[in-house]
Every structure is written in structure tokens, then in C-alpha cells.
Motif scaffolding. Structure first.
Motif, mmCIF file in Angstrom:
data_model
loop_
_atom_site.group_PDB
_atom_site.id
_atom_site.type_symbol
_atom_site.label_atom_id
_atom_site.label_comp_id
_atom_site.label_asym_id
_atom_site.label_seq_id
_atom_site.Cartn_x
_atom_site.Cartn_y
_atom_site.Cartn_z
ATOM 1 N N LEU A 1 0.503 -1.538 -0.136
ATOM 2 C CA LEU A 1 0.123 0.240 -0.400
ATOM 3 C C LEU A 1 0.925 1.493 -0.003
ATOM 4 C CD1 LEU A 1 -3.303 -0.538 1.960
ATOM 5 C CD2 LEU A 1 -2.984 -1.295 -0.136
ATOM 6 N N ALA A 2 1.952 1.130 0.313
ATOM 7 C CA ALA A 2 3.047 2.624 0.163
ATOM 8 C C ALA A 2 3.511 2.632 -0.628
ATOM 9 C CB ALA A 2 4.120 2.022 1.591
ATOM 10 N N VAL A 3 3.488 1.831 -1.411
ATOM 11 C CA VAL A 3 3.773 2.009 -3.415
ATOM 12 C C VAL A 3 2.471 2.684 -3.563
ATOM 13 C CG1 VAL A 3 4.129 1.061 -4.791
ATOM 14 C CG2 VAL A 3 5.664 -0.361 -3.058
ATOM 15 N N GLN A 4 1.455 2.089 -3.664
ATOM 16 C CA GLN A 4 0.433 2.274 -4.425
ATOM 17 C C GLN A 4 0.122 3.888 -3.700
ATOM 18 O OE1 GLN A 4 -3.035 0.240 -3.597
ATOM 19 N NE2 GLN A 4 -4.516 2.101 -3.407
ATOM 20 N N ASN A 5 0.293 4.073 -2.596
ATOM 21 C CA ASN A 5 -0.128 5.787 -1.733
ATOM 22 C C ASN A 5 1.118 6.509 -2.436
ATOM 23 O OD1 ASN A 5 -3.047 4.451 -1.747
ATOM 24 N ND2 ASN A 5 -2.728 3.916 0.724
ATOM 25 N N GLU B 1 9.014 9.640 -3.822
ATOM 26 C CA GLU B 1 8.220 8.337 -2.445
ATOM 27 C C GLU B 1 7.728 7.397 -3.308
ATOM 28 O OE1 GLU B 1 5.168 10.217 -1.076
ATOM 29 O OE2 GLU B 1 6.315 12.119 0.733
ATOM 30 N N ARG B 2 7.908 7.001 -4.193
ATOM 31 C CA ARG B 2 7.186 5.432 -5.063
ATOM 32 C C ARG B 2 8.461 4.722 -4.883
ATOM 33 N NH1 ARG B 2 2.408 6.278 -8.675
ATOM 34 N NH2 ARG B 2 1.662 6.086 -6.288
ATOM 35 N N ILE B 3 9.501 5.924 -5.353
ATOM 36 C CA ILE B 3 10.213 4.232 -5.941
ATOM 37 C C ILE B 3 11.595 4.450 -4.862
ATOM 38 C CG2 ILE B 3 13.343 4.718 -6.276
ATOM 39 C CD1 ILE B 3 11.380 6.768 -8.853
ATOM 40 N N LYS B 4 11.165 4.645 -3.342
ATOM 41 C CA LYS B 4 11.403 4.651 -2.150
ATOM 42 C C LYS B 4 11.196 3.554 -1.702
ATOM 43 C CE LYS B 4 13.060 6.908 2.377
ATOM 44 N NZ LYS B 4 13.308 7.604 2.827
ATOM 45 N N ALA B 5 9.803 3.356 -1.852
ATOM 46 C CA ALA B 5 8.559 2.996 -0.987
ATOM 47 C C ALA B 5 8.923 1.021 -1.911
ATOM 48 C CB ALA B 5 7.182 2.946 -0.997
ATOM 49 N N ALA B 6 9.075 0.905 -2.956
ATOM 50 C CA ALA B 6 8.868 -0.089 -3.753
ATOM 51 C C ALA B 6 10.109 -0.236 -4.029
ATOM 52 C CB ALA B 6 9.314 0.291 -5.038
ATOM 53 N N ASP B 7 11.185 -0.327 -3.510
ATOM 54 C CA ASP B 7 12.763 -0.434 -3.394
ATOM 55 C C ASP B 7 12.274 -1.191 -1.998
ATOM 56 O OD1 ASP B 7 13.889 0.689 -5.244
ATOM 57 O OD2 ASP B 7 15.105 2.607 -4.569
ATOM 58 N N ALA C 1 8.139 2.175 -10.240
ATOM 59 C CA ALA C 1 9.038 2.317 -9.487
ATOM 60 C C ALA C 1 9.597 2.813 -10.994
ATOM 61 C CB ALA C 1 10.360 1.478 -9.286
ATOM 62 N N ALA C 2 10.234 2.291 -12.056
ATOM 63 C CA ALA C 2 9.939 3.101 -13.703
ATOM 64 C C ALA C 2 9.464 3.906 -13.704
ATOM 65 C CB ALA C 2 9.892 1.771 -14.658
ATOM 66 N N GLY C 3 7.852 3.580 -13.569
ATOM 67 C CA GLY C 3 7.419 4.500 -14.356
ATOM 68 C C GLY C 3 7.173 5.608 -13.312
ATOM 69 N N ALA C 4 7.879 5.785 -12.066
ATOM 70 C CA ALA C 4 8.106 7.306 -10.853
ATOM 71 C C ALA C 4 9.505 7.695 -11.654
ATOM 72 C CB ALA C 4 7.990 6.398 -10.152
ATOM 73 N N ALA C 5 10.243 6.525 -12.123
ATOM 74 C CA ALA C 5 11.533 7.675 -12.718
ATOM 75 C C ALA C 5 10.899 7.793 -14.308
ATOM 76 C CB ALA C 5 12.333 6.301 -13.268
ATOM 77 N N GLN C 6 10.216 7.122 -14.956
ATOM 78 C CA GLN C 6 10.335 8.342 -16.473
ATOM 79 C C GLN C 6 9.523 9.932 -16.211
ATOM 80 O OE1 GLN C 6 6.638 6.633 -18.480
ATOM 81 N NE2 GLN C 6 7.665 6.003 -20.289
ATOM 82 N N GLN C 7 8.486 9.589 -14.741
ATOM 83 C CA GLN C 7 7.697 10.927 -14.485
ATOM 84 C C GLN C 7 8.485 11.969 -14.859
ATOM 85 O OE1 GLN C 7 4.871 10.062 -11.982
ATOM 86 N NE2 GLN C 7 3.588 12.040 -11.758
ATOM 87 N N LYS C 8 9.921 11.625 -13.672
ATOM 88 C CA LYS C 8 11.065 12.782 -13.021
ATOM 89 C C LYS C 8 11.698 12.962 -14.545
ATOM 90 C CE LYS C 8 13.553 11.278 -10.015
ATOM 91 N NZ LYS C 8 14.495 11.423 -8.530
ATOM 92 N N GLY C 9 11.287 12.081 -15.553
ATOM 93 C CA GLY C 9 12.191 12.308 -16.596
ATOM 94 C C GLY C 9 13.694 11.932 -16.784
ATOM 95 N N TRP D 1 5.245 -5.996 -10.385
ATOM 96 C CA TRP D 1 3.429 -5.051 -9.833
ATOM 97 C C TRP D 1 5.052 -3.728 -9.845
ATOM 98 C CZ3 TRP D 1 3.210 -2.087 -5.995
ATOM 99 C CH2 TRP D 1 1.618 -1.206 -6.332
ATOM 100 N N ALA D 2 5.818 -3.511 -8.623
ATOM 101 C CA ALA D 2 6.831 -2.851 -7.808
ATOM 102 C C ALA D 2 7.485 -1.939 -8.688
ATOM 103 C CB ALA D 2 6.992 -3.154 -6.349
ATOM 104 N N LEU D 3 8.504 -2.808 -8.674
ATOM 105 C CA LEU D 3 9.166 -2.847 -10.022
ATOM 106 C C LEU D 3 8.330 -1.472 -11.398
ATOM 107 C CD1 LEU D 3 11.001 -5.590 -10.097
ATOM 108 C CD2 LEU D 3 11.650 -3.923 -9.837
ATOM 109 N N GLU D 4 7.156 -1.888 -11.785
ATOM 110 C CA GLU D 4 6.582 -1.306 -13.260
ATOM 111 C C GLU D 4 6.472 0.098 -12.586
ATOM 112 O OE1 GLU D 4 3.464 -2.989 -14.407
ATOM 113 O OE2 GLU D 4 4.360 -4.954 -15.382
#
Length: 269
Positions: free
Chosen positions: A35-39, A45-51, A70-78, A65-68
């Protein structure tokens, strides 16, 4: 110009609570970590929660799912390099992770330049990820039966749109303008809500093929979209001016002299 995070990805990240009905955490603590990853409120924060989830629960059923996420969060950051790392790890955990495939296809297509020594290798990789992802997503089941049909159908359309856009980007590097136009138009047509940035790329493909009227008309569509992102609007405005000037120059260029027709001689038999 950074590509937007597909609504499909965010929908799947947000459906973790629904996925728990199918994937069972082994403890309340693991449930809370999922839930920490989801929320997570921010990409960092999402990358940290996934790790954290993957460190504490290396065998979790939520690994891919968690790796996806984190990947999406990194993409969002550029942060493309980090996105590639997480996406490749996601594919290792789940070779059918079409979401990871689409992120990787776009990344490799976007970072390949005309004179790269490994251009063919990178473009081939980008095209394979896109095509494999398209094959998988067209028949992909919902992540959970509780996900509304309409939401899942919209997500699948947006995933497919990403795949076709990646193929368009690869075609641009190969200077296959007609193919690029076809792929970008398909990306627009299949999306649940077309991305204005895709229209800008489509206009660029038309202009590369000296089809300035089509390029300008496409940019006019972007500029007519309410609340279009300021960066996209700025680029569309700049490109419209550039393509209009190129069209004017093209129209003013002297026409080549007509070649005299060769007399047709009738051969009598």
C-alpha cells in the motif's frame, strides 16, 4: 519534450488494492508495504517505497508490479537511465510485462540518434519491445475482475498508443517518413485520450517529408486543445512558425524548367 506518463500505468499502480484480492501478501507488514507503493505522493516516494518492499520481501508476488511502479515514477521524473533499470528488472521478474516493454521501447527510440554507431541495435531493440508489447496487450486480461471494463479498455488503448508512438519514433530515426506518419496517426486513433505531444511528433513527420500543409494543420489541432500543457503549446507554436516559413520558402523557390517532350515517332511495320 518528456512523454506523459500513460494513464494506463497510473491506473494499474492505483489498482494495487484490488490486486491484493488475487495476489496474497504473506503478512500484514507486507500488505502495508504494498500500500505504501500505491499511496506514494511523489515519484521519489514511490521509488523509495518500491525499493523498501523489494528489500524486505524479496519473494513478494508484487515484485514485477512494484518494479513497474518504480519505473513509471522514474519516467515521470525524466530519469530515463533509472527507468530502464527498473523496467529491465520488471521483465526479468515477469517476461510478459508489456508495460515495461512499452517504457523500454520508447526510451530506446527516443535516445537513438541518426549517426549512433549502434543505431541499428538500439532501434531493433525498441521495435521488438513495442511489437511484443502490442501482441501481449491486445489480449491481456484485466489485472483484477473488480477493475471496471471501461477503465481497463481505456488502459489497453493507452498502452497500445504508446507502442505505436515508439514505432513512429524509430521510423523517424530511420527517415521512413510515411511509416512514421502511419504509426503516429495510429497512436492517436487508438488512444483513449490522444496525447497532444503525439500530434507534435506527427507534425514533425509531415514536415520532414516536406508536407507542410499537413504539418501546420496538425499543429493547429494541438493549439486548439483546451488546457494543453504550456511546454507542448510552446513547441507547437514554435514549430508552426518554422514550418510556415519553410512552406513560404518552398513556394517561392524557382520551379525547374520543363523538360521538352520527346517526339513520339510512329514505327510503321
Amino acid at each position: 519534450m518528456k512523454h506523459r506518463i500513460a494513464a494506463a500505468l497510473l491506473a494499474l499502480v492505483g489498482s494495487a488494492g484490488l490486486m491484493i484480492a488475487q495476489l496474497t501478501p504473506k503478512s500484514k507488514a507486507e500488505y502495508d508495504a504494498v500500500l505504501a507503493v500505491q499511496n506514494a505522493a511523489t515519484p521519489d516516494e514511490r521509488i523509495k517505497a518500491a525499493d523498501s518492499l523489494l528489500t524486505k520481501y524479496a519473494d513478494t508476488q508484487f515484485k514485477s508490479w512494484a518494479l513497474e511502479a518504480a519505473a513509471g515514477a522514474a519516467q515521470q521524473k525524466g530519469d530515463t537511465d533509472t527507468m530502464i533499470i527498473y523496467s529491465e528488472r520488471s521483465l526479468e521478474a515477469n517476461p510478459k510485462s508489456y508495460n515495461a516493454m512499452f517504457m523500454l521501447s520508447q526510451a530506446w527510440a527516443a535516445r537513438t540518434k541518426e549517426f549512433d554507431l549502434d543505431k541499428e541495435e538500439k532501434l531493433t531493440r525498441a521495435e521488438k519491445y513495442a511489437k511484443d508489447g502490442l501482441d501481449l496487450v491486445k489480449d491481456a486480461p484485466k489485472p483484477n475482475p473488480a477493475v471496471p471494463d471501461a477503465q481497463w479498455e481505456a488502459a489497453r488503448k493507452d498502452f497500445a498508443s504508446q507502442g505505436h508512438e515508439s514505432l513512429g519514433m524509430a521510423a523517424m530515426v530511420r527517415k521512413k517518413w510515411d511509416l512514421a506518419v502511419t504509426e503516429y496517426k495510429t497512436a492517436i486513433d487508438v488512444a483513449s485520450t490522444p496525447d497532444p505531444a503525439t500530434y507534435v511528433r506527427l507534425a514533425g513527420a509531415y514536415a520532414a517529408d516536406n508536407k507542410y500543409d499537413a504539418a501546420i494543420a496538425t499543429l493547429d489541432k494541438v493549439l486548439a486543445i483546451p488546457d494543453v500543457h504550456p511546454q507542448v503549446k510552446q513547441i507547437a507554436t514554435q514549430q508552426k512558425a518554422q514550418f510556415t516559413a519553410a512552406k513560404t520558402k518552398q513556394s517561392a523557390a524557382p520551379k525547374p524548367a520543363a523538360t521538352p517532350e520527346t517526339p513520339q515517332v510512329e514505327i510503321k511495320k
